[in-house]
Design an enzyme around this catalytic site. Structure first.
Site, PDB file in Angstrom:
ATOM      1  N   SER A 138     -19.632  39.506 -14.936  1.00 13.64           N
ATOM      2  CA  SER A 138     -19.417  39.115 -13.549  1.00 13.64           C
ATOM      3  C   SER A 138     -20.782  38.930 -12.915  1.00 13.64           C
ATOM      4  O   SER A 138     -21.579  39.863 -12.871  1.00 13.64           O
ATOM      5  CB  SER A 138     -18.641  40.229 -12.837  1.00 13.64           C
ATOM      6  OG  SER A 138     -18.564  39.974 -11.456  1.00 13.64           O
ATOM      7  N   LYS A 164     -17.967  34.925 -15.229  1.00 14.81           N
ATOM      8  CA  LYS A 164     -17.310  34.885 -13.909  1.00 14.81           C
ATOM      9  C   LYS A 164     -18.394  34.828 -12.858  1.00 14.81           C
ATOM     10  O   LYS A 164     -19.382  35.555 -12.941  1.00 14.81           O
ATOM     11  CB  LYS A 164     -16.444  36.138 -13.775  1.00 14.81           C
ATOM     12  CG  LYS A 164     -16.212  36.684 -12.383  1.00 14.81           C
ATOM     13  CD  LYS A 164     -15.159  37.783 -12.445  1.00 14.81           C
ATOM     14  CE  LYS A 164     -15.406  38.867 -11.409  1.00 14.81           C
ATOM     15  NZ  LYS A 164     -14.449  40.000 -11.563  1.00 14.81           N
ATOM     16  N   LYS A 166     -19.160  34.883  -8.609  1.00 10.10           N
ATOM     17  CA  LYS A 166     -18.587  35.214  -7.309  1.00 10.10           C
ATOM     18  C   LYS A 166     -18.703  33.999  -6.393  1.00 10.10           C
ATOM     19  O   LYS A 166     -19.704  33.267  -6.438  1.00 10.10           O
ATOM     20  CB  LYS A 166     -19.355  36.393  -6.689  1.00 10.10           C
ATOM     21  CG  LYS A 166     -19.197  37.688  -7.464  1.00 10.10           C
ATOM     22  CD  LYS A 166     -17.804  38.251  -7.325  1.00 10.10           C
ATOM     23  CE  LYS A 166     -17.700  39.635  -7.955  1.00 10.10           C
ATOM     24  NZ  LYS A 166     -16.370  40.238  -7.780  1.00 10.10           N
ATOM     25  N   ASP A 191     -14.432  34.486  -8.674  1.00  6.89           N
ATOM     26  CA  ASP A 191     -13.813  35.629  -7.990  1.00  6.89           C
ATOM     27  C   ASP A 191     -14.229  35.578  -6.522  1.00  6.89           C
ATOM     28  O   ASP A 191     -15.418  35.605  -6.208  1.00  6.89           O
ATOM     29  CB  ASP A 191     -14.290  36.934  -8.634  1.00  6.89           C
ATOM     30  CG  ASP A 191     -13.597  38.169  -8.056  1.00  6.89           C
ATOM     31  OD1 ASP A 191     -12.756  38.026  -7.143  1.00  6.89           O
ATOM     32  OD2 ASP A 191     -13.915  39.280  -8.524  1.00  6.89           O
ATOM     33  N   GLU A 216      -9.863  34.287  -9.241  1.00  2.85           N
ATOM     34  CA  GLU A 216      -9.517  35.691  -9.010  1.00  2.85           C
ATOM     35  C   GLU A 216      -9.480  35.991  -7.512  1.00  2.85           C
ATOM     36  O   GLU A 216     -10.413  35.688  -6.781  1.00  2.85           O
ATOM     37  CB  GLU A 216     -10.557  36.574  -9.721  1.00  2.85           C
ATOM     38  CG  GLU A 216     -10.283  38.067  -9.633  1.00  2.85           C
ATOM     39  CD  GLU A 216     -11.297  38.891 -10.445  1.00  2.85           C
ATOM     40  OE1 GLU A 216     -11.988  38.321 -11.324  1.00  2.85           O
ATOM     41  OE2 GLU A 216     -11.415  40.090 -10.176  1.00  2.85           O
ATOM     42  N   ASP A 241      -6.607  40.925  -8.438  1.00  3.04           N
ATOM     43  CA  ASP A 241      -7.408  42.142  -8.615  1.00  3.04           C
ATOM     44  C   ASP A 241      -6.984  43.108  -7.499  1.00  3.04           C
ATOM     45  O   ASP A 241      -6.102  43.955  -7.679  1.00  3.04           O
ATOM     46  CB  ASP A 241      -8.901  41.753  -8.567  1.00  3.04           C
ATOM     47  CG  ASP A 241      -9.872  42.930  -8.506  1.00  3.04           C
ATOM     48  OD1 ASP A 241      -9.440  44.074  -8.325  1.00  3.04           O
ATOM     49  OD2 ASP A 241     -11.103  42.723  -8.618  1.00  3.04           O
ATOM     50  N   LYS A 265      -8.012  47.411 -13.101  1.00  2.65           N
ATOM     51  CA  LYS A 265      -9.152  48.317 -12.955  1.00  2.65           C
ATOM     52  C   LYS A 265      -8.614  49.731 -12.992  1.00  2.65           C
ATOM     53  O   LYS A 265      -7.707  50.084 -12.229  1.00  2.65           O
ATOM     54  CB  LYS A 265      -9.896  48.071 -11.645  1.00  2.65           C
ATOM     55  CG  LYS A 265     -10.717  46.804 -11.659  1.00  2.65           C
ATOM     56  CD  LYS A 265     -11.497  46.626 -10.385  1.00  2.65           C
ATOM     57  CE  LYS A 265     -12.293  45.325 -10.460  1.00  2.65           C
ATOM     58  NZ  LYS A 265     -12.790  44.924  -9.133  1.00  2.65           N
ATOM     59  N   GLY A 293     -14.323  45.546 -13.591  1.00  5.68           N
ATOM     60  CA  GLY A 293     -15.389  46.546 -13.491  1.00  5.68           C
ATOM     61  C   GLY A 293     -15.727  46.855 -12.050  1.00  5.68           C
ATOM     62  O   GLY A 293     -15.407  46.076 -11.146  1.00  5.68           O
TER      63      GLY A 293
END
Ligand code: OSB
Ligand code: MG
Length: 373
Positions: A138, A164, A166, A191, A216, A241, A265, A293
């Site tokens: 990420s 991934k 952000k 995400d 996400e 998530d 998670k 994570g």
């Protein structure tokens, strides 16, 4: 073998991140991490990590609220429940609404304790079967697109199987466009950490052209209905998530069609018991899950590795090498990732990594012992 829980040793450690991590909800430069050690009367112990962050921006919990919940509620409720097995903890703590990261840190420690008493690796003890897990990374928001492209290149080179990035409003389509044109073939996801609303549907639809593996958590945590509306308008699978706290949430998301993939998670769902239920439900529905994570130290990372060996975890997770986060982790050896982007589940007992107690002691800024009576 029956557990006889005796006490919880709670510590707050401070651990600076090697590089700041920025998401749509904020920027983290140093972690304040709660390490949980649960002892039973035989003197055996297990380690867990509470994944609550410093601030209530990802979810409602923080390390400070978790501290109160564990000391004031979790310990006495466990005592009254006369816990004999780790698989009883999730139900015993159900009376405490929400606060799943607080509960999950303790629950995970009790699973580690039980695995050590059973002289088994934790991943086998919880029923895992995949000895090798697939790893992705990420990547937080960067200063500019060049910096982002450099980070992506470095992680691909290291072998990670999925990237991934952000996104947030005004840092979305252009980032994806840049990464996709430079890396046409990689498994790529984004995400948003709930930074958008249904009013942004036009913009989110533009992401359909980049062959993303998933988008996400674009919308707010409680917006299962809106996620379902959005999913109907998109070709790209949505992944939830923040929205998924329980197996009941997974069922509702499935019934509504709110997503096609779920990020599990360990802390967010309250521990291994609930995580297992979610992955079972999803496996039945052929919904892929993967391990998310929370910038964990080695203890939380080791638990994530164990969870990722469960059979329903079929996509690369955000479980990556210790060295991406810390100059020096609190476990030995640190978590490393092969050039094929995999982690081999450790053969040692319990979490399978040694906790460097001297280092934990040196990093400790707060400590409290709570008897389970
Ligand atoms: O949404 O997955 C997330 C970190 C903190 C809070 C939320 C998230 C993240 C990450 C980092 O994406 C995952 C990791 O590398 O630990
Ligand atoms: Mg996320």
């Amino acid at each position: 073998m029956k557990l006889e829980l005796e006490r919880i040793d709670l510590r707050e450690i401070e651990l600076p991140l090697k590089w700041p991590f920025e998401t749509s909800f904020g920027r983290t430069t140093r972690r304040r991490i709660m390490i949980v050690r649960v002892f039973d009367k035989s003197g055996a112990y297990g380690y867990g990590e509470c994944t609550a962050a410093e601030d209530p921006f990802y979810n409602h919990e923080t390390i400070d609220t978790a501290w109160i919940i564990v000391t004031k509620y979790v310990a006495p409720i466990l005592a009254a429940a006369h816990i004999e097995r780790a698989d009883q903890v999730n139900d015993a703590l159900a009376r405490i609404r929400g606060n799943r990261m607080a509960k999950g840190g303790v629950e995970a420690a009790i699973w580690d304790l039980e695995a050590r008493l059973a002289e088994k690796p934790l991943w086998q003890h919880i029923g895992g079967s995949q000895e090798e897990i697939a790893c992705g990374v990420s990547i937080g928001l960067q200063q500019d697109i060049e910096a982002l492209l450099e980070k992506v290149a470095r992680e691909i080179e290291a072998g990670y199987q999925r990237i991934k990035i952000k996104i947030k409003p005004c840092q979305d389509v252009a980032l994806v466009e840049a990464v996709r044109s430079k890396f046409p073939d990689i498994l790529l996801t984004v995400d948003a950490n709930s930074a958008y609303s249904l009013a942004d549907i036009g913009l989110l639809k533009q992401l359909d052209q980049y062959n993303l593996m998933m988008i996400e958590q674009p919308l707010a945590p409680g917006d299962l209905v809106d996620h379902a509306k959005l999913q109907r308008e998109l070709n790209t699978p949505l992944c939830l998530d923040e929205s998924i706290l329980t197996v009941a949430d997974a069922r509702k998301a499935d019934e509504l069609g709110s997503c096609r993939i779920i990020n599990v998670k360990l802390g967010r769902v309250g521990g291994h018991g609930e995580a297992k239920l979610i992955q079972e439900f999803c496996a039945d529905r052929a919904t892929p899950v993967w391990c998310g994570g929370m910038l964990e130290s080695g203890v939380g990372r080791a638990h994530n590795i164990a969870m990722s060996t469960l059979e329903g975890f079929t996509l690369p997770g955000d479980v990556s090498a210790s060295a991406r986060y810390w100059e020096e982790d609190i476990i030995e050896p640190p978590v490393t990732v092969s050039s094929l982007g995999t982690i081999t589940a450790p053969a040692g007992l319990g979490i399978g990594y040694e906790v460097n107690e001297r280092r934990v002691e040196a990093l400790t800024v707060r400590r409290e012992e709570i008897n389970i009576i």
